[in-house]
Design an enzyme around this catalytic site. Structure first.
Site, PDB file in Angstrom:
ATOM      1  N   ARG A  51      71.088 114.572  53.076  1.00 60.75           N
ATOM      2  CA  ARG A  51      71.728 115.272  51.962  1.00 60.75           C
ATOM      3  C   ARG A  51      72.134 114.318  50.837  1.00 60.75           C
ATOM      4  O   ARG A  51      72.216 114.745  49.681  1.00 60.75           O
ATOM      5  CB  ARG A  51      72.969 116.022  52.465  1.00 60.75           C
ATOM      6  CG  ARG A  51      72.624 117.405  52.987  1.00 60.75           C
ATOM      7  CD  ARG A  51      73.861 118.127  53.408  1.00 60.75           C
ATOM      8  NE  ARG A  51      74.682 117.291  54.305  1.00 60.75           N
ATOM      9  CZ  ARG A  51      75.641 117.764  55.080  1.00 60.75           C
ATOM     10  NH1 ARG A  51      75.920 119.045  55.050  1.00 60.75           N
ATOM     11  NH2 ARG A  51      76.333 116.963  55.860  1.00 60.75           N
ATOM     12  N   GLU A 218      82.061 102.502  80.175  1.00 65.54           N
ATOM     13  CA  GLU A 218      82.246 102.126  78.765  1.00 65.54           C
ATOM     14  C   GLU A 218      83.679 101.662  78.555  1.00 65.54           C
ATOM     15  O   GLU A 218      84.591 102.153  79.230  1.00 65.54           O
ATOM     16  CB  GLU A 218      81.991 103.331  77.864  1.00 65.54           C
ATOM     17  CG  GLU A 218      80.565 103.855  77.915  1.00 65.54           C
ATOM     18  CD  GLU A 218      80.388 105.063  77.010  1.00 65.54           C
ATOM     19  OE1 GLU A 218      79.787 104.902  75.953  1.00 65.54           O
ATOM     20  OE2 GLU A 218      80.861 106.153  77.360  1.00 65.54           O
ATOM     21  N   HIS A 242      71.614 110.699  80.878  1.00 67.25           N
ATOM     22  CA  HIS A 242      71.356 109.284  81.198  1.00 67.25           C
ATOM     23  C   HIS A 242      71.390 108.998  82.703  1.00 67.25           C
ATOM     24  O   HIS A 242      70.479 108.379  83.244  1.00 67.25           O
ATOM     25  CB  HIS A 242      72.364 108.376  80.499  1.00 67.25           C
ATOM     26  CG  HIS A 242      72.410 108.562  79.015  1.00 67.25           C
ATOM     27  ND1 HIS A 242      71.269 108.692  78.253  1.00 67.25           N
ATOM     28  CD2 HIS A 242      73.441 108.639  78.148  1.00 67.25           C
ATOM     29  CE1 HIS A 242      71.620 108.831  76.985  1.00 67.25           C
ATOM     30  NE2 HIS A 242      72.923 108.817  76.902  1.00 67.25           N
TER      31      HIS A 242
HETATM   32  P1  NAD Z   1      75.760 111.382  61.158  1.00 66.58           P
HETATM   33  O1  NAD Z   1      76.765 112.489  60.990  1.00 66.58           O
HETATM   34  O2  NAD Z   1      76.179 109.984  60.902  1.00 66.58           O
HETATM   35  O3  NAD Z   1      74.497 111.671  60.248  1.00 66.58           O
HETATM   36  C1  NAD Z   1      73.977 112.946  60.089  1.00 66.58           C
HETATM   37  C2  NAD Z   1      72.849 112.908  59.092  1.00 66.58           C
HETATM   38  O4  NAD Z   1      72.351 114.248  58.963  1.00 66.58           O
HETATM   39  C3  NAD Z   1      73.250 112.452  57.689  1.00 66.58           C
HETATM   40  O5  NAD Z   1      72.210 111.660  57.163  1.00 66.58           O
HETATM   41  C4  NAD Z   1      73.345 113.771  56.912  1.00 66.58           C
HETATM   42  O6  NAD Z   1      73.062 113.625  55.513  1.00 66.58           O
HETATM   43  C5  NAD Z   1      72.256 114.562  57.575  1.00 66.58           C
HETATM   44  N1  NAD Z   1      72.459 116.001  57.385  1.00 66.58           N
HETATM   45  C6  NAD Z   1      73.480 116.762  57.834  1.00 66.58           C
HETATM   46  N2  NAD Z   1      73.307 118.041  57.421  1.00 66.58           N
HETATM   47  C7  NAD Z   1      72.166 118.078  56.705  1.00 66.58           C
HETATM   48  C8  NAD Z   1      71.468 119.080  56.003  1.00 66.58           C
HETATM   49  N3  NAD Z   1      71.925 120.321  55.961  1.00 66.58           N
HETATM   50  N4  NAD Z   1      70.322 118.738  55.396  1.00 66.58           N
HETATM   51  C9  NAD Z   1      69.840 117.484  55.447  1.00 66.58           C
HETATM   52  N5  NAD Z   1      70.451 116.483  56.091  1.00 66.58           N
HETATM   53  C10 NAD Z   1      71.607 116.769  56.702  1.00 66.58           C
HETATM   54  O7  NAD Z   1      75.184 111.557  62.638  1.00 66.58           O
HETATM   55  P2  NAD Z   1      74.479 110.433  63.557  1.00 66.58           P
HETATM   56  O8  NAD Z   1      75.556 109.729  64.312  1.00 66.58           O
HETATM   57  O9  NAD Z   1      73.541 109.637  62.737  1.00 66.58           O
HETATM   58  O10 NAD Z   1      73.712 111.326  64.626  1.00 66.58           O
HETATM   59  C11 NAD Z   1      72.546 112.070  64.325  1.00 66.58           C
HETATM   60  C12 NAD Z   1      72.099 112.798  65.590  1.00 66.58           C
HETATM   61  O11 NAD Z   1      71.826 111.847  66.606  1.00 66.58           O
HETATM   62  C13 NAD Z   1      73.176 113.723  66.168  1.00 66.58           C
HETATM   63  O12 NAD Z   1      72.552 114.825  66.764  1.00 66.58           O
HETATM   64  C14 NAD Z   1      73.831 112.862  67.249  1.00 66.58           C
HETATM   65  O13 NAD Z   1      74.381 113.641  68.284  1.00 66.58           O
HETATM   66  C15 NAD Z   1      72.632 112.092  67.748  1.00 66.58           C
HETATM   67  N6  NAD Z   1      72.972 110.808  68.368  1.00 66.58           N
HETATM   68  C16 NAD Z   1      73.672 109.872  67.668  1.00 66.58           C
HETATM   69  C17 NAD Z   1      73.964 108.662  68.264  1.00 66.58           C
HETATM   70  C18 NAD Z   1      74.694 107.588  67.515  1.00 66.58           C
HETATM   71  O14 NAD Z   1      74.878 106.513  68.091  1.00 66.58           O
HETATM   72  N7  NAD Z   1      75.098 107.798  66.285  1.00 66.58           N
HETATM   73  C19 NAD Z   1      73.561 108.405  69.572  1.00 66.58           C
HETATM   74  C20 NAD Z   1      72.836 109.374  70.266  1.00 66.58           C
HETATM   75  C21 NAD Z   1      72.551 110.572  69.640  1.00 66.58           C
END
Ligand code: NAD
Length: 485
Positions: A51, A218, A242
Site C-alpha cells: 500500500r 523462545e 513448526h
Molecule cells: P506487516 O504488517 O509488517 O506488513 C504487511 C504488508 O502488507 C505491508 O507491506 C502492507 O503495505 C501490505 N498490505 C496490507 N494491506 C494491504 C492491502 N490492502 N493492499 C496491499 N498491500 C497491503 O506484516 P509482516 O510481518 O511483514 O507479515 C506478512 C505476513 O507474513 C503475515 O501474514 C504474517 O503473519 C506472516 N509472517 C510474518 C513473519 C514475520 O517475521 N514478520 C513471520 C512468519 C509469517
C-alpha cells in the site's frame, strides 16, 4: 568443503507486502545473499508492491536501509548492494480495490522472464482476493507459482477455506505454503542422516528408541504481536505447524524417492497416525512478570487472557514403527534460552556389565539442533581416558555444519526456500492436505481444553516453563534436556 551454487533460471518475483516486516527482514536479505552467491541471473526482476505510495527509487532506498540493518557487515559492500538494488522495482497497489493494478500488470508483462512467482507476504485474509485478481488480470501464467506465509488458517474450517480460495485460481503444484523450519539446513540433514546412511535406520524404531523430545524455546515474549497471538496461542502458532513438521520428518517412513509428493505423502501418513491427546497429557502455561519482564497478560493487553504462551504435550504416533514411543513436544515464549532441537533418546543396553555407580552412563542420544546454532550431535559413552580404574564418560560426536561447509555461513532458511520456488521444487513446502490433517488433529485438542475451561499454569518469565511440564515427563521417569543456548 565448498558449497556448489547452481544458478536458477531468470525469474520475476512479485512480492505483495513488500514494505512489511517480513519482506524487509527476511525475503529481501535472503535474495541479496543469493545474489551475492551469483545464483541469481542478471535479467531477474524483483517487483515489490504494497500500500505504501513509493516509486522504485524510494523502494530501493528503503531496502538499502534494511540490508544495512539485517546483513552482517562482512557480507555487504556498497557496490554489491548498488548492483542488487538495480534488480528492484516497485508499484503501489491496494489489493482490496482496483487502483494501481493496471500499472503493475504492465510492469510485470514488460519483457517477462521465464519463471514467474508471486510471494504473498500479507495477512491470510488477502490471499483469496490477490489470487483472484492475479487470475482475472491474466498475470497467472501456466506455471507461475504462488507462495503463501503462515498462519495458514486458525482451524480446520479456515484452512479449508484458504485452500479453496487458492485452488480456485492455482493448481496444487503451483502453491508453495512456507514453513521456514523446513528450509533449515539441519532439518534437511535429518533426512540425509536417516536415509543416506544405513547405520541409523535399523535402530530408528520402538525397539531401540525410548522417547523423542522436540523443543522450540523462545526468549522473546509476544512483542508487538499481542493482539494476534492472544487469539492464537502456542498450539496454533507453533505446534500445528513448526513442531508438527519436525515430528513428521523424525517419524516418517523412507519415501520411495526424494520427490515432493513422495516425501509429503509420508509426512501426511504420520499426521494421520497421531493419536488424540487427553487433557492429562497437555500442560498449558502462561508467563508471569519476573524482574524487568512484564507478564503475558500485560504484553497481550488482556488482563483476563487464558491463552497459552507455553505448551507441552505427550504425543503418540500410532503405527508399527512408533507404538509405545512417546513424543514429548514443548514450546514457549519468555523461556530462559532461545533453542530449537529434536532429541532422540535411545534405550539402554539390555544388560549393564558396569555395575558401579561411577560406571553409570547416560543413554545414547542424538541431538538435532536448529537454533541458535545448527548441528547434529550423537552422544556416546566411552571409557574415561587414562590409567587407574574404569569410569565411563559421555562424548559428543559432533557435526557442526556451519564450520565444515562453504564460507562458514549457514544460509538462512528463506534463501533455500526462495530458490526452491524458482526451481519449482515443492519438497520443503506443505501440501494442502497436510495442513488440513494437522488442523484435524489440533482442533479437538483445543476444543477439549476450551470445554474444560482450562486456565494455563503461570511460569516465571526467564524460566523453563511451568512445573506441570516437568511433571509430565517426570511422571514417566524421564527428564527434559535443559533449555540452554
Ligand atoms: P506487516 O504488517 O509488517 O506488513 C504487511 C504488508 O502488507 C505491508 O507491506 C502492507 O503495505 C501490505 N498490505 C496490507 N494491506 C494491504 C492491502 N490492502 N493492499 C496491499 N498491500 C497491503 O506484516 P509482516 O510481518 O511483514 O507479515 C506478512 C505476513 O507474513 C503475515 O501474514 C504474517 O503473519 C506472516 N509472517 C510474518 C513473519 C514475520 O517475521 N514478520 C513471520 C512468519 C509469517
Amino acid at each position: 568443503m565448498s558449497v556448489k551454487i547452481i544458478p536458477v533460471d531468470p525469474f520475476d518475483l512479485i512480492i505483495f507486502g513488500a514494505s512489511g516486516d517480513l519482506a524487509r527482514r527476511k525475503i529481501l536479505p535472503a535474495l541479496y545473499q543469493r545474489f551475492l552467491a551469483s545464483q541469481i541471473p542478471p535479467e531477474t526482476r524483483i517487483i515489490g508492491t504494497a500500500r505504501s505510495g513509493w516509486d522504485s527509487a524510494a523502494f530501493r532506498t528503503e531496502i538499502k536501509t534494511s540490508l544495512e540493518k539485517y546483513i552482517p557487515e562482512s557480507r555487504r559492500d556498497a557496490d554489491s548492494i548498488a548492483r542488487f538494488l538495480t534488480r528492484l522495482h516497485y508499484h503501489p497497489v491496494d489489493v482490496k480495490g482496483d487502483k494501481g493494478w493496471d500499472a503493475l500488470v504492465a510492469l510485470v508483462n514488460d519483457t517477462p522472464n521465464p519463471v514467474r512467482a508471486f510471494y504473498l507476504s500479507v495477512a491470510p485474509a488477502l490471499f483469496g482476493p490477490i489470487a483472484s485478481q492475479l487470475s482475472q488480470r491474466g498475470l497467472r501464467t501456466a506455471d507461475s507459482r504462488i507462495v503463501v506465509e503462515k498462519p495458514f488458517g486458525h482451524d480446520l474450517a479456515s484452512a479449508q477455506e484458504l485452500n479453496k480460495q487458492l485452488a480456485h485460481c492455482f493448481r496444487e503444484d503451483q502453491i508453495y505454503r512456507i514453513d521456514h523450519y523446513l528450509g533449515k539446513e539441519t532439518v534437511q540433514n535429518l533426512m540425509a542422516l536417516r536415509f543416506a546412511n544405513s547405520l541409523l535406520e535399523p535402530v530408528w524404531n520402538a525397539q531401540h528408541i525410548d522417547h523423542i523430545q522436540i523443543t522450540v524455546a523462545e526468549t522473546i515474549g509476544v512483542e508487538g504481536r499481542g493482539a494476534y497471538y492472544d487469539k492464537s496461542g502456542a498450539m496454533r502458532d507453533m505446534v500445528q505447524n513448526h513442531l508438527m513438521q519436525m515430528l513428521c520428518l523424525t517419524a516418517m517412513e523412507p519415501p520411495a524417492r526424494f520427490e515432493a509428493n513422495d516425501v509429503r505423502d509420508e509426512k501426511l501418513k504420520v499426521i494421520r497416525s497421531l493419536e488424540d491427546v487427553p487433557l492429562p497429557d497437555i500442560v498449558r502455561g502462561q508467563y508471569r512478570a519476573n524482574g524487568d519482564s512484564a507478564s503475558y497478560r500485560d504484553d497481550a493487553g488482556n488482563p483476563d487472557s487464558t491463552t497459552e504462551s507455553f505448551i507441552a504435550l505427550k504425543v503418540r504416533v500410532s503405527n508399527w514403527r512408533w507404538a509405545g514411543v512417546p513424543f514429548y513436544l514443548r514450546t514457549g515464549k519468555r523461556l530462559r534460552a532461545r533453542m530449537s532441537e529434536i532429541v532422540v533418546i535411545f534405550k539402554d543396553p539390555p544388560h549393564s556389565i558396569f555395575p558401579h555407580p561411577e560406571q553409570r552412563h547416560n543413554s545414547n542420544s542424538l541431538v538435532i539442533r536448529l537454533q541458535p546454532d545448527e548441528a547434529i550431535t550423537m552422544h556416546m559413552n566411552i571409557k574415561e581416558p587414562g590409567q587407574g580404574g574404569f569410569r565411563l564418560t559421555e562424548v559428543p560426536l559432533d557435526m557442526s555444519f556451519a564450520e565444515t561447509l562453504g564460507d562458514g555461513r549457514m544460509a538462512d532458511a528463506y534463501e533455500r526456500l526462495l530458490m526452491d520456488v524458482i526451481r519449482g521444487d515443492q519438497t520443503l513446502f506443505m501440501r494442502g492436505d497436510e495442513v488440513e490433517a494437522a488442523w484435524r488433529w489440533a482442533d479437538p485438542i483445543i476444543a477439549r481444553w476450551q470445554e474444560a475451561e482450562d486456565i494455563p499454569e503461570p511460569y516465571d518469565a526467564g524460566g523453563s516453563g511451568p512445573d506441570g511440564s516437568l511433571a509430565l515427563i517426570h511422571h514417566d521417569n524421564r527428564r527434559w534436556r535443559p533449555i540452554e543456548a
